[in-house]
Design a protein around this motif. Structure first.
Motif, short mmCIF file in Angstrom:
data_model
loop_
_atom_site.label_atom_id
_atom_site.label_comp_id
_atom_site.label_asym_id
_atom_site.label_seq_id
_atom_site.Cartn_x
_atom_site.Cartn_y
_atom_site.Cartn_z
N ARG A 30 5.82 7.01 0.16
CA ARG A 30 6.17 5.96 1.11
C ARG A 30 5.35 4.72 0.79
N ARG A 31 5.93 3.58 1.05
CA ARG A 31 5.27 2.34 0.67
C ARG A 31 5.41 1.31 1.78
N GLN A 32 4.34 0.64 2.11
CA GLN A 32 4.40 -0.44 3.08
C GLN A 32 4.09 -1.76 2.38
N ILE A 33 5.00 -2.71 2.49
CA ILE A 33 4.71 -4.06 2.01
C ILE A 33 3.93 -4.77 3.10
N GLY A 70 9.15 -1.59 7.77
CA GLY A 70 8.95 -0.24 8.27
C GLY A 70 10.24 0.40 8.74
N ASP A 114 10.85 -1.85 3.18
CA ASP A 114 9.44 -1.47 3.06
C ASP A 114 8.53 -2.43 3.81
N GLN A 168 0.87 -1.18 0.00
CA GLN A 168 0.00 0.00 0.00
C GLN A 168 0.91 1.23 0.00
N SER A 169 0.58 2.20 -0.83
CA SER A 169 1.43 3.38 -0.93
C SER A 169 0.72 4.61 -0.40
N LEU A 170 1.48 5.53 0.18
CA LEU A 170 0.95 6.83 0.58
C LEU A 170 1.17 7.82 -0.56
#
Lengths: 263, 263
Positions: free
Chosen positions: B92-95, B212, B209, B86-88
């Motif tokens: 920034r991106r969170q896997i 965090g 990613d 999911q990307s902001l």
DNA sequence: CGTCGAATTGATATCCATCAAAGCGAGTGG
DNA sequence: CCACTCGCTTTGATGGATATCAATTCGACG
């Protein structure tokens, strides 16, 4: 208004049914009337009513499902708030997500063989209890309901996705803003917001555990945001003073809430 | 051994079927034979085979589902690795989690009206494609399969719970240890581990990613753990030098993997 | 040999955790 | 009505973990 008053009186009214069952008749369930929820056919509601095994009230702080439990039932949250959490052996605790009225409670625990998490009542709660052993039956006899259960499971997953993204990528202020906005929107969808304010029963320790922050840093950031005019707290209610700004701070994409199933 | 060689040759063999369908016949699916997966009745497998619409190969880095997509199909990952993210808005991106062979891909996206996340191929992948519009049909006609789909959804949620707990509560070293142990066990259940080593295709940016953490800090912690003798990397494979110790570092409770459904 | 992306390393800044103590409000018993 | 306790919140001081910036190295590939 009138609806509000009706709702509140209904919440405290628990009808005792025969055979020891205590409950609110599903056909007249006040939650079901809210626009947040999709309509159901009479058949579906009757099935749900027949499957409903109990209507249970628990005080704040009770365990609804304890970690590792193997015989967890399936519930819907009729009133009050709860949260799912996971603990590490050394006592650290992560709150995974919050549950509001209408949410399915313990789906994961009732499908998997053992609960990987705990669920605790955050406020006094009332639960509709559906026996775990009849979930399979539901899948066989009510495809429409089983589809909606899967849908609700996916929706919960998407809420956890949001939390993970928040905890992994946002700083303390952004995390708080994102959490507040998310709870505000969910409360709003349930008609629990008036004058931009809603009941906010979280302690700062619970906030900290949900955000992956220390208690002290949570407190400092929390009061910084209040001083900066994002929101205010009084009498256990949170008032959003600038929803647009709060949403921007949380870099929240506008996410619409479509009506969702209530099992 | 022989099985391994068979498997590898099978993976690259894609049988062209009539009507433009390319595929591996589900009745002879080599994934299905693995002990990680529960047996199915012939009826169920036939239904799956009939529902399978395509067998698709994509190179590493492809989008399988893009964020916001409204017509995502449902897949199972036949071979290779993928990840949900999911990307902001600011990049920034969170896997959110990693997908390994046999995992359901895009369940959330195929049930909800729009995908709240993206899914990307981490290595070259092969996918079995099931049309979104027939998922409902599956729920009506195959309760056993729909139950297993819900089960798989809950299992994915429980993996994300773990990641959220990790990112929220553990420090950098513990997070890496927890991720490595988790992937090791999943690979092991699929028979992809030999001599305590398995294919590990993540770049450090992807690791960062998922955890965090910043790229730089990930690199430093990663090499610290290697120097301390927890694991080693060579030729894209990771070897666990002390699984017990690694698990303890991750403060991982022993979690058994029961056989799970493969749709 | 040159280039490019990925990994590594060092230096510095910042955010957040930890420790310690004080403040505050609600309940309780004298 | 007051004194006391208890849980929760607030505040200040300090240390540590992680981010950021910048430069170098490494490896694959043409």
């Amino acid at each position: 208004m009138v609806a509000q008053a009706f709702w509140e009186s209904f919440q405290t009214m628990t009808v005792t049914m025969k055979q020891g069952r205590v409950g609110v008749p599903c056909l007249a369930c006040p939650l079901r009337l809210k626009p947040a929820f999709k309509d159901k056919t009479d058949d579906e509601v009757r099935f749900i009513q027949a499957m409903k095994f109990d209507h249970r009230a628990l005080p704040a702080g009770s365990d609804i499902i304890h970690p590792g439990q193997e015989d967890a039932e399936l519930y819907t949250l009729f009133s009050g708030w709860a949260f799912r959490y996971q603990s590490l052996p050394d006592g650290r605790r992560q709150i995974l997500n919050f549950l509001l009225p209408g949410d399915l409670v313990g789906l994961q625990a009732s499908l998997l063989s053992a609960a990987q998490h705990g669920i605790e009542a955050l406020t006094d709660v009332e639960l509709c209890v559906f026996p775990r052993r009849r979930v399979w039956d539901l899948f066989v006899r009510m495809p429409s309901l089983s589809y909606e259960i899967a849908w609700l499971g996916s929706r919960e997953e998407s809420l956890i996705d949001e939390n993970l993204t928040s905890v992994g990528q946002r700083n303390a202020g952004e995390r708080i803003a994102a959490l507040v906005i998310s709870l505000y929107r969910r409360a709003d969808a349930l008609g629990l917001v008036s004058e931009r304010s809603f009941l906010f029963p979280l302690s700062q320790q619970q906030l900290a555990d949900a955000l992956g922050l220390s208690l002290v840093h949570t407190s400092k950031t929390w009061s910084r945001l209040r001083r900066s005019g994002l929101f205010s707290i009084s009498a256990g209610r949170l008032t959003l003073l600038n929803p647009r700004l709060t949403a921007r701070m949380a870099s929240a994409f506008e996410r619409e809430f479509e009506p969702r199933p209530l099992i």
